[in-house]
Scaffold this motif. Structure first.
Motif, short mmCIF file in Angstrom:
data_model
loop_
_atom_site.label_atom_id
_atom_site.label_comp_id
_atom_site.label_asym_id
_atom_site.label_seq_id
_atom_site.Cartn_x
_atom_site.Cartn_y
_atom_site.Cartn_z
N HIS A 149 -55.11 -73.56 -9.82
CA HIS A 149 -53.74 -74.01 -10.07
C HIS A 149 -52.75 -72.85 -10.05
CE1 HIS A 149 -50.29 -75.58 -12.46
NE2 HIS A 149 -50.58 -76.70 -11.81
N GLU A 150 -51.52 -73.16 -9.67
CA GLU A 150 -50.44 -72.17 -9.58
C GLU A 150 -50.32 -71.30 -10.82
OE1 GLU A 150 -45.60 -72.24 -8.75
OE2 GLU A 150 -46.67 -74.08 -9.22
N SER A 151 -50.57 -71.87 -11.98
CA SER A 151 -50.42 -71.13 -13.23
C SER A 151 -51.34 -69.92 -13.31
CB SER A 151 -50.67 -72.05 -14.42
OG SER A 151 -51.96 -72.63 -14.34
N ARG A 152 -52.42 -69.92 -12.50
CA ARG A 152 -53.34 -68.78 -12.50
C ARG A 152 -52.71 -67.53 -11.90
NH1 ARG A 152 -54.71 -72.87 -14.74
NH2 ARG A 152 -56.86 -73.59 -15.01
N LEU A 153 -51.55 -67.69 -11.29
CA LEU A 153 -50.81 -66.53 -10.78
C LEU A 153 -49.63 -66.17 -11.67
CD1 LEU A 153 -50.79 -66.86 -6.88
CD2 LEU A 153 -52.32 -65.59 -8.35
N HIS A 154 -49.62 -66.72 -12.89
CA HIS A 154 -48.61 -66.34 -13.87
C HIS A 154 -49.16 -65.15 -14.69
CE1 HIS A 154 -46.64 -70.61 -13.81
NE2 HIS A 154 -46.46 -69.93 -12.70
N PHE A 155 -49.45 -64.07 -14.00
CA PHE A 155 -50.02 -62.90 -14.65
C PHE A 155 -48.93 -61.90 -15.00
CE2 PHE A 155 -50.31 -62.44 -10.01
CZ PHE A 155 -49.57 -61.28 -9.80
N THR A 156 -49.29 -60.94 -15.84
CA THR A 156 -48.37 -59.88 -16.25
C THR A 156 -48.70 -58.60 -15.49
OG1 THR A 156 -49.82 -59.14 -18.03
CG2 THR A 156 -48.22 -60.89 -18.55
N GLU A 157 -47.81 -57.63 -15.57
CA GLU A 157 -48.07 -56.34 -14.94
C GLU A 157 -49.27 -55.66 -15.59
OE1 GLU A 157 -44.57 -53.95 -14.94
OE2 GLU A 157 -43.44 -55.32 -13.65
N GLU A 158 -49.46 -55.90 -16.88
CA GLU A 158 -50.63 -55.33 -17.57
C GLU A 158 -51.92 -55.91 -17.01
OE1 GLU A 158 -52.51 -54.97 -22.08
OE2 GLU A 158 -50.46 -55.69 -21.79
N GLU A 159 -51.95 -57.23 -16.78
CA GLU A 159 -53.14 -57.85 -16.18
C GLU A 159 -53.39 -57.32 -14.78
OE1 GLU A 159 -53.75 -62.32 -17.25
OE2 GLU A 159 -51.60 -61.97 -17.24
N MET A 160 -52.32 -57.07 -14.07
CA MET A 160 -52.43 -56.58 -12.70
C MET A 160 -53.16 -55.24 -12.64
SD MET A 160 -49.29 -56.10 -10.02
CE MET A 160 -49.51 -55.26 -8.46
N ARG A 161 -52.98 -54.42 -13.65
CA ARG A 161 -53.62 -53.10 -13.68
C ARG A 161 -55.14 -53.19 -13.82
NH1 ARG A 161 -48.62 -51.64 -16.21
NH2 ARG A 161 -49.34 -52.22 -18.30
N LYS A 162 -55.64 -54.35 -14.24
CA LYS A 162 -57.08 -54.51 -14.40
C LYS A 162 -57.79 -54.71 -13.06
CE LYS A 162 -56.56 -56.65 -18.97
NZ LYS A 162 -56.74 -57.89 -19.76
N GLY A 163 -57.03 -55.00 -12.00
CA GLY A 163 -57.61 -55.15 -10.68
C GLY A 163 -58.27 -56.50 -10.46
N THR A 164 -58.95 -56.63 -9.33
CA THR A 164 -59.59 -57.88 -8.93
C THR A 164 -60.99 -57.60 -8.37
OG1 THR A 164 -58.60 -57.66 -6.73
CG2 THR A 164 -57.40 -59.00 -8.34
N GLU A 165 -61.81 -58.64 -8.35
CA GLU A 165 -63.13 -58.52 -7.73
C GLU A 165 -62.99 -58.38 -6.22
OE1 GLU A 165 -65.75 -61.65 -8.85
OE2 GLU A 165 -65.41 -61.38 -11.01
N THR A 166 -62.05 -59.14 -5.64
CA THR A 166 -61.79 -59.04 -4.21
C THR A 166 -61.03 -57.76 -3.93
OG1 THR A 166 -61.67 -61.46 -4.04
CG2 THR A 166 -60.67 -60.18 -2.25
N ASP A 167 -61.39 -57.07 -2.88
CA ASP A 167 -60.77 -55.80 -2.52
C ASP A 167 -59.31 -56.02 -2.11
OD1 ASP A 167 -60.21 -53.22 -1.70
OD2 ASP A 167 -61.20 -53.46 0.25
N MET A 168 -58.39 -55.48 -2.89
CA MET A 168 -56.96 -55.64 -2.60
C MET A 168 -56.59 -55.06 -1.24
SD MET A 168 -54.91 -54.85 -6.14
CE MET A 168 -53.46 -54.43 -5.18
N ALA A 169 -57.19 -53.91 -0.91
CA ALA A 169 -56.82 -53.22 0.33
C ALA A 169 -57.11 -54.06 1.57
CB ALA A 169 -57.57 -51.89 0.41
N SER A 170 -58.06 -54.99 1.43
CA SER A 170 -58.44 -55.82 2.59
C SER A 170 -57.57 -57.05 2.75
CB SER A 170 -59.90 -56.26 2.44
OG SER A 170 -60.03 -57.18 1.35
N MET A 171 -56.63 -57.26 1.84
CA MET A 171 -55.86 -58.50 1.83
C MET A 171 -54.80 -58.55 2.93
SD MET A 171 -56.87 -60.75 -0.41
CE MET A 171 -58.41 -60.34 0.38
N PHE A 172 -54.74 -59.70 3.58
CA PHE A 172 -53.69 -60.01 4.54
C PHE A 172 -52.51 -60.61 3.78
CE2 PHE A 172 -51.68 -63.49 6.97
CZ PHE A 172 -51.17 -62.78 8.05
#
Length: 619
Positions: free
Chosen positions: A168-191
């Motif tokens: 759901h869209e709400s899963r992208l209601h993240f904060t800048e602090e959450e963003m610093r934790k990174g993701t399992e998917t490689d960000m650098a590979s993202m289109f």
């Protein structure tokens, strides 16, 4: 003798029950597994830039992948209302999100699971409904977070809906602090799609969403595992699809491909392969839409499709490969989403998509509170204000063209509008006529303002539409004046501005705003309408035109209209124009005093969101 009679009667009745039960057992089970807010673009099975979804891929290997499936509308309640009624929202008035008032189903037509239940199916929904239509008590045996096919009796056939909210869209209601934790998917590979800012934030948003897609796939796998555990895969059709498009900025709530082109895979059970017109393991390019899903379920169950539904089955008895090959079109619609109004329709035929913006001055990036909770929306807007976007990226915050035409094979993200190119005029005219035919025959109720429909049509919208079909055709014709050269249109616009019909005046004024400075000669008449019209919204539309051409400050007229309204839905439409004036290039300054707004208007939640954004003064 009496004893023998009772025994014979009992045996007869048991025989009837046995036959009826046997007939039920011969019907397939049908399961829908629905993920929220994701278009087909986020699954590698459908798009090269998507995430791996091994469980959905397994369904496809034992089923049919439909590469051209569409939700008709790009937001939850409107899309789910289309699904449950198998009918187009603008005909039923189920297409406004969120609902201000629910509408009844058309006379003689029920929500499609009611027909299944009457035929002996056990119908369950786990657990989201979100309908804009009044639900009768005969739709679901159970609709809750605990609903399951396992609660049925014996081998009773079942129809089950399993909703997955992980994406759901709400899963992208993240904060800048959450963003610093990174993701399992490689960000650098993202289109990052070309109309978005090419920033780290958008790369993170894509990567985070890919993580959610993978989680959703695992949850889908768990549902399929339960069906397998119960020995049901051999006689159960399993549909996997997204409930509409999304989820990154500019998709959910918009009828571009990112908003309405959804993933669809249908697992074909071994015992019912004869009901599938295409080969198991194949990909099919037939155009199928949400209006078709419910009637397809009825057809798979061997039930007759009610006459009052708009959809056509794409699986089951009577559907052939040839039938699928003929399906090359889809129709989409967008109106009010939460507090934000617009009116957009689209027809896609083959690779070409025609989009009609009936109020092109309502730019896409107009404030919508829930959307702007995403940091991506906020950054996109800030970069526009700082003049740091290219032409394609900046379009989201600028007035649109009344018509758009795209070659989706060459331009999948709809960045190059072909509507004004000479070599595409034939296809433009063909698709324009196609869309005009659809909205006229339906008829499309949105040619009246929503607040008017709520007061005058919502007790029976379909019957209202049929009674006023001639009027709606007249409004369509008036609305389409903006597609002409101004010199050819102006005499008819002048006639519309003088009409005794308030909604003909309404569309004539919208034409003025669409033409902008070309229509400046109507400024004097618009100024008169802004003072004297019998409809508050026409006063506002007149002021809107005058504000857009900077002939007259619209603040006084619009503010007074807001104070004079005692209808929350009417006030909401007025507020849309106020926000447009506030956020357009001229940035008109409004000072709304809360105590002067009617208390009944303040009770409407969507009004509250608009007023919070504008800012209120308490005097």
């Amino acid at each position: 003798m009496r004893y023998k009679y009772l025994v014979v009667l009992l045996i007869f009745k048991l025989g009837v029950v046995s036959v009826a039960f046997g007939q039920q057992q011969n019907r397939p089970n049908i399961v829908w597994i629905v993920s929220e807010d994701n278009s087909k673009h986020y699954l590698k099975l459908f798009d090269e830039h998507g995430a791996e979804t091994p469980n959905i891929e397994k369904l496809a290997n034992h089923g049919i992948l439909f590469s051209r499936a569409f939700s008709n509308t790009p937001v939850c309640s409107a899309a789910r209302s289309t699904l449950i009624t198998s009918s187009y929202g603008p005909r039923l008035a189920t297409h406004y999100h969120r609902k201000i008032k629910k509408v009844p189903t058309p006379d003689g037509v029920e929500m499609f699971p009611a027909y299944l239940r009457r035929a002996g199916y056990y119908t369950t929904n786990n657990a989201k409904e979100d309908y804009n239509v009044v639900k009768a008590n005969n739709v679901w045996d159970e609709s809750s977070s605990k609903a399951s096919w396992r609660n049925r009796e014996g081998n009773q056939p079942f129809f089950h809906v399993q909703n997955i909210g992980t994406t759901h869209e709400s899963r992208l209601h993240f904060t800048e602090e959450e963003m610093r934790k990174g993701t399992e998917t490689d960000m650098a590979s993202m289109f990052v799609q070309p109309n978005h800012p090419q920033t780290e934030l958008f790369k993170y948003s894509n990567a985070r969403y890919h993580d959610k897609i993978k989680q959703m796939d695992a949850e889908l796998g768990a549902v399929v595992a339960e069906l397998k555990k119960d020995g049901l895969l051999k006689n159960t059709f399993i549909f996997y699809y997204g409930d509409h498009g999304g989820v990154l900025p500019g998709s959910k709530g918009y009828i571009n491909e990112m908003g309405v082109h959804v993933p669809l895979v249908v697992h074909i059970p071994d015992e019912y392969r004869h009901l599938a017109p295409a080969e198991v393991g194949s990909t099919n390019d037939a155009f199928v839409s949400f209006v078709d899903f419910g009637v397809t379920v009825l057809n798979l169950a061997g039930l007759k499709v009610p006459k009052g539904m708009d959809g056509k089955p794409f699986l089951g008895k009577g559907v052939s490969v040839t039938d699928l090959e003929k399906r090359k079109e889809t129709f989409s619609y967008a109106d009010r989403f939460d507090e934000k109004y617009d009116m957009v329709r689209a027809v896609r035929k083959g690779k070409f998509k025609y989009t009609r913006n009936y109020q092109p001055f309502n730019f896409d990036g107009l404030m919508n509170n829930y959307r702007y909770k995403q940091l991506g929306y906020q950054q996109w807007h800030d970069l526009y204000e700082a003049n740091k976007l290219n032409t394609v990226q900046a379009r989201f915050f600028e007035p649109k063209q009344p018509e758009e035409l795209y070659d989706l094979e060459a331009d999948p993200y709809e960045t190059n509008n072909l509507a004004n190119k000479a070599e595409y005029q034939n296809i433009l005219k063909e698709l324009r006529a196609n869309l005009n035919s659809r909205v006229s025959k339906m008829p499309d109720l949105s040619f009246y303002p929503e607040f008017f429909l709520i007061k005058n049509a919502f007790d029976n919208p379909v019957a209202f539409g049929q009674r006023h079909k001639k009027d709606i055709k007249k409004y369509i014709k008036t609305a389409n004046l903006m597609l002409l050269d101004f010199e050819k249109a102006k005499s008819k616009i002048a006639k519309g501005l003088h009409s005794s019909d308030p909604w003909e005046r309404y569309w004539a004024l919208i034409n003025c705003s669409a033409f902008g400075m070309e229509a400046k000669e109507f400024a004097g008449q618009a100024a008169e309408i802004a003072i004297h019209d019998s409809e508050l919204i026409n006063k506002v539309r007149a002021a809107e035109f005058l504000g857009l051409i900077r002939f007259q400050d619209p603040v006084e007229v619009m503010t007074k209209a807001l104070y004079n309204s005692n209808d929350g839905a009417e006030a909401l439409l007025i507020l849309n124009s106020i926000v447009l004036m506030k956020d357009c290039q001229y940035a008109y300054d409004f000072n709304i005093v809360k105590s002067q707004v009617n208390q009944k208007v303040l009770e409407e939640p969507e009004v509250q969101r608009r007023l919070e954004y504008i800012g209120l003064k308490d005097l």
